[in-house]
Enzyme design. Structure first.
Site, PDB file in Angstrom:
ATOM      1  N   GLU A 210     -10.910 -11.147  -5.607  1.00 35.53           N
ATOM      2  CA  GLU A 210      -9.486 -11.141  -5.272  1.00 35.53           C
ATOM      3  C   GLU A 210      -9.076 -12.424  -4.571  1.00 35.53           C
ATOM      4  O   GLU A 210      -7.924 -12.609  -4.217  1.00 35.53           O
ATOM      5  CB  GLU A 210      -9.125  -9.897  -4.452  1.00 35.53           C
ATOM      6  CG  GLU A 210     -10.039  -9.618  -3.289  1.00 35.53           C
ATOM      7  CD  GLU A 210      -9.753  -8.270  -2.632  1.00 35.53           C
ATOM      8  OE1 GLU A 210      -8.689  -7.681  -2.860  1.00 35.53           O
ATOM      9  OE2 GLU A 210     -10.619  -7.818  -1.865  1.00 35.53           O
TER      10      GLU A 210
ATOM     11  N   HIS B 148       0.801  -1.227   0.000  1.00 34.45           N
ATOM     12  CA  HIS B 148       0.000   0.000   0.000  1.00 34.45           C
ATOM     13  C   HIS B 148       0.830   1.271   0.000  1.00 34.45           C
ATOM     14  O   HIS B 148       0.396   2.295  -0.508  1.00 34.45           O
ATOM     15  CB  HIS B 148      -1.038  -0.036   1.122  1.00 34.45           C
ATOM     16  CG  HIS B 148      -2.166  -0.944   0.767  1.00 34.45           C
ATOM     17  ND1 HIS B 148      -2.209  -2.248   1.195  1.00 34.45           N
ATOM     18  CD2 HIS B 148      -3.222  -0.779  -0.060  1.00 34.45           C
ATOM     19  CE1 HIS B 148      -3.265  -2.837   0.661  1.00 34.45           C
ATOM     20  NE2 HIS B 148      -3.897  -1.971  -0.095  1.00 34.45           N
TER      21      HIS B 148
ATOM     22  N   ASP C  15      -4.290  -8.679  -4.792  1.00 25.05           N
ATOM     23  CA  ASP C  15      -4.454  -9.838  -3.920  1.00 25.05           C
ATOM     24  C   ASP C  15      -4.666 -11.111  -4.724  1.00 25.05           C
ATOM     25  O   ASP C  15      -4.141 -12.161  -4.362  1.00 25.05           O
ATOM     26  CB  ASP C  15      -5.634  -9.618  -2.961  1.00 25.05           C
ATOM     27  CG  ASP C  15      -5.220  -8.738  -1.786  1.00 25.05           C
ATOM     28  OD1 ASP C  15      -4.145  -8.979  -1.220  1.00 25.05           O
ATOM     29  OD2 ASP C  15      -5.967  -7.802  -1.442  1.00 25.05           O
TER      30      ASP C  15
ATOM     31  N   CYS D  54      -9.704  -3.296 -10.557  1.00 18.24           N
ATOM     32  CA  CYS D  54      -9.172  -2.149  -9.822  1.00 18.24           C
ATOM     33  C   CYS D  54      -7.793  -2.466  -9.218  1.00 18.24           C
ATOM     34  O   CYS D  54      -7.240  -1.670  -8.484  1.00 18.24           O
ATOM     35  CB  CYS D  54     -10.139  -1.678  -8.754  1.00 18.24           C
ATOM     36  SG  CYS D  54     -10.542  -2.958  -7.574  1.00 18.24           S
TER      37      CYS D  54
HETATM   38  C1  PEP Z   1      -6.462  -5.564  -4.939  1.00 16.78           C
HETATM   39  O1  PEP Z   1      -6.290  -6.439  -4.096  1.00 16.78           O
HETATM   40  O2  PEP Z   1      -6.136  -5.686  -6.144  1.00 16.78           O
HETATM   41  C2  PEP Z   1      -7.066  -4.271  -4.567  1.00 16.78           C
HETATM   42  C3  PEP Z   1      -7.387  -3.385  -5.474  1.00 16.78           C
HETATM   43  O3  PEP Z   1      -7.246  -4.005  -3.248  1.00 16.78           O
HETATM   44  P1  PEP Z   1      -6.066  -3.608  -2.260  1.00 16.78           P
HETATM   45  O4  PEP Z   1      -4.853  -3.305  -3.099  1.00 16.78           O
HETATM   46  O5  PEP Z   1      -6.498  -2.418  -1.486  1.00 16.78           O
HETATM   47  O6  PEP Z   1      -5.923  -4.828  -1.429  1.00 16.78           O
HETATM   48 MG    MG Z   2      -7.198  -6.356  -2.162  1.00 21.59          MG
END
Ligand code: PEP
Ligand code: MG
Length: 574
Positions: A432, A191, A456, A503
């Site tokens: 995911e 993140h 994920d 996403c």
């Molecule tokens: C993902 O897992 O691709 C996602 C968009 O969520 P995050 O990156 O916040 O886990």
């Molecule tokens: Mg995720």
């Protein structure tokens, strides 16, 4: 040049500045017998005063960047430093035991920490133990004359060098001064890496030994385009990279021209390019980069940037602000996804061996439905001000989706019964977890949309922790195993007439885009800074030729084989 560090390119751009080490210093000391009690007491007073002054700066900076509530933590630290009982006890220990200030401070604060930690039925008081520890660290640093770095204390252009950056450290980085950063650990989809792209700070993560190699004030070039950093560069190297930076900025100006253009492939097929955000503050970049909506609002950042659970009204204001600013374009708010690398200081989560596979996201929401209901009410109320969609994270089973939907329907009905209006909300899930991807055909019958979270999904499919640079070679978005899963999700959604979105970071990956276009993915949601270059790529690609390439890619054997295939085919796709 002294050394080149290789890492993972986390955020585009070039930055050149002196290093600021955001690394905990050595605060060890030995117990000593003193003779000058007054001198030692004075030394303690000076250290406390200096700590308070520092905390005032950190507090006002936190207020600016993170908001009033987050800043309260530092007010609490200042209050601890002003506690006459604690100060009296420390001074008494210095004069009675004739020990050095460092020892007296440690002994007295240890007593406070044990007392707070023993209050097992009062989570609030237990957390105060952490505050006392933090305060002690700061005072010790002044007694020992070493600097305790903090992002808020940076007041000159720097490259931040750290072992890792937590999402909350990253949120505090001031773009005015932090020109780039480099970390020892972390992957492209951790993140802090994602946030660096949102903040448009060039970054290299997972370099292995940046903190061992780079000294305070060393000149560092961060090359976020290629994932490398140069320590102590020569004048020629600096000139070369300044030129590279200029070229990159020129390229950005070219992309800029597509800000208001429609996202069309060469053969005229429209696809939606949306943006991912963490907080309402990120919306300006969304608008500046011409996004056609928000495909992922990571609502957990509202929870992380707060000193306690955000109230329904606070959340309502944040969601309302997002949908209003987007002017009827869709805003997909994902319900709270804490756990993994995202922690809440006021909601201690159990220590787990595998936090990414543990108590997180929808699993917490279904367990703590008080928190979940508050969020859903805020979302339902905000839906009256724009085009709001709700998405549940980390759905593994249909039962979880049905349980979440049932709670949503209850809250919706309660508001309607109370005479309140609610908008027409689409309910969807993130895909995911591999089990959900495999069962996408069943999910598609019940959800309004599905958004593939590749960060994920790839991690879980390859059993490779996304924050661990040692296994980052397994982050393989083009591996046919992953491509087949994605294709199945897209086809399943379409079969039921539902929207297929993505996403995860793969949606903005320039090698993956032709494949995703060929599969017919409807919405591509990405870091705002990737939007314009992706729109340009779309303009150059023919979707029918891309579909042919997908057929070949699905039959390939390895990630590299597909990567080479796309690279070689790139010209013929145009
Ligand atoms: C993902 O897992 O691709 C996602 C968009 O969520 P995050 O990156 O916040 O886990
Ligand atoms: Mg995720």
């Amino acid at each position: 040049m002294k050394k080149v560090l290789k890492g993972i390119a986390a955020s585009d751009g070039i930055a050149i500045a002196k290093a600021y080490r955001l690394v905990d210093p050595d605060l060890s000391f030995s117990k000593q017998t003193i003779t000058d009690v007054d001198g030692e007491v004075q030394k303690m007073q000076d250290a406390m005063d200096a700590s308070k002054a520092e905390l005032e700066i950190i507090k006002s900076k936190a207020k600016e960047t993170l908001g009033e509530e987050e800043a309260e933590v530092f007010e609490a630290h200042i209050t601890i430093l002003s506690d006459p009982e604690m100060i009296g006890a420390i001074n008494k220990e210095i004069s009675d035991q004739k020990v050095n200030g460092e020892q007296a401070l440690t002994d007295v604060t240890d007593q406070y920490i044990s007392m707070f930690e023993a209050m097992t039925d009062n989570a609030y008081m237990q957390e105060r133990a952490g505050d006392v520890r933090d305060v002690r660290k700061r005072v010790l640093s002044h007694l020992l004359g070493v600097e305790l770095p903090n992002p808020a204390l940076i007041n000159r252009p720097v490259i931040v060098v750290s072992h890792d950056l937590t999402p909350s450290d990253t949120a505090q980085l001031d773009r005015k001064y932090v020109k780039g950063f480099i970390t020892d650990i972390g992957g492209r989809t951790s993140h802090s890496a994602i946030m660096s792209r949102t903040l448009e700070i060039p970054a290299v993560v997972g370099s292995g030994d940046a903190t061992k190699t780079i000294n305070e004030d060393d000149v560092v070039i961060v090359n976020g385009l290629d994932g490398e950093a140069l320590v102590d560069p020569t004048d020629e190297e600096i000139a070369k990279y300044e030129k590279k930076e200029q070229d990159y900025l020129k390229q950005k100006d070219e992309w800029e021209k597509l800000k208001t253009a429609e996202t069309l492939s060469k053969d005229g097929v429209h696809h939606t390019i949306a943006a991912n955000i963490g907080t309402p503050q990120d919306i300006q970049a969304v608008l500046d980069n011409g996004a056609e909506g928000i495909g992922l609002f990571r609502s957990e950042f509202l929870y992380m940037n707060s000193a306690e659970l955000p109230t329904e009204d606070e959340q309502f204001e944040a969601y309302k602000s997002a949908v209003s600013k987007l002017d009827n374009k869709p805003v997909v708010v994902r319900t709270m996804d804490v756990g993994g690398d995202k922690k809440l200081p006021y909601l201690p989560l159990p220590a787990e061996m595998n936090p990414f596979m543990g108590y997180r996201a929808i699993r917490i929401s279904l367990d703590r439905d008080d928190i979940f209901r508050t969020q859903l009410r805020a979302l339902l109320r905000a839906s009256n001000f724009g085009n709001l969609w709700i998405m549940f994270p980390m759905i593994a089973t249909l039962d979880e989706f049905r349980a979440a939907k049932a709670i949503y329907n209850e809250e919706r009905q309660k508001l309607i019964d109370a005479g309140q209006k609610v908008g027409d909300i689409k309910l969807g899930i993130m895909i995911e977890i591999p089990a959900a991807a495999v069962l996408a055909d069943q999910f598609a019958k019940e959800v309004d949309f599905m958004s593939i979270g590749t960060n994920d999904l790839i991690g879980y499919s390859m059993a490779a922790d996304r924050t661990n640079e040692r296994v980052s070679y397994l982050y393989q978005p083009y591996n046919p195993a992953i491509l087949r899963l994605i294709k199945h999700v897209v086809d399943s959604a379409h079969k039921e007439g539902k929207v297929a979105a993505m996403c995860g970071e793969m949606a903005g990956d320039q090698i993956a885009v032709p494949l995703l276009l060929g599969m017919g993915l409807d919405e591509f949601s990405m870091s705002a800074t990737s939007i314009l270059k992706t729109r340009l790529l779309f303009k150059e690609l023919d979707s029918k030729k891309a579909a042919k390439l997908v057929e070949k890619a699905l039959q390939a054997q390895t990630n590299d084989e597909v990567k080479n295939m796309v690279e070689e085919a790139m010209d013929s796709l145009k």
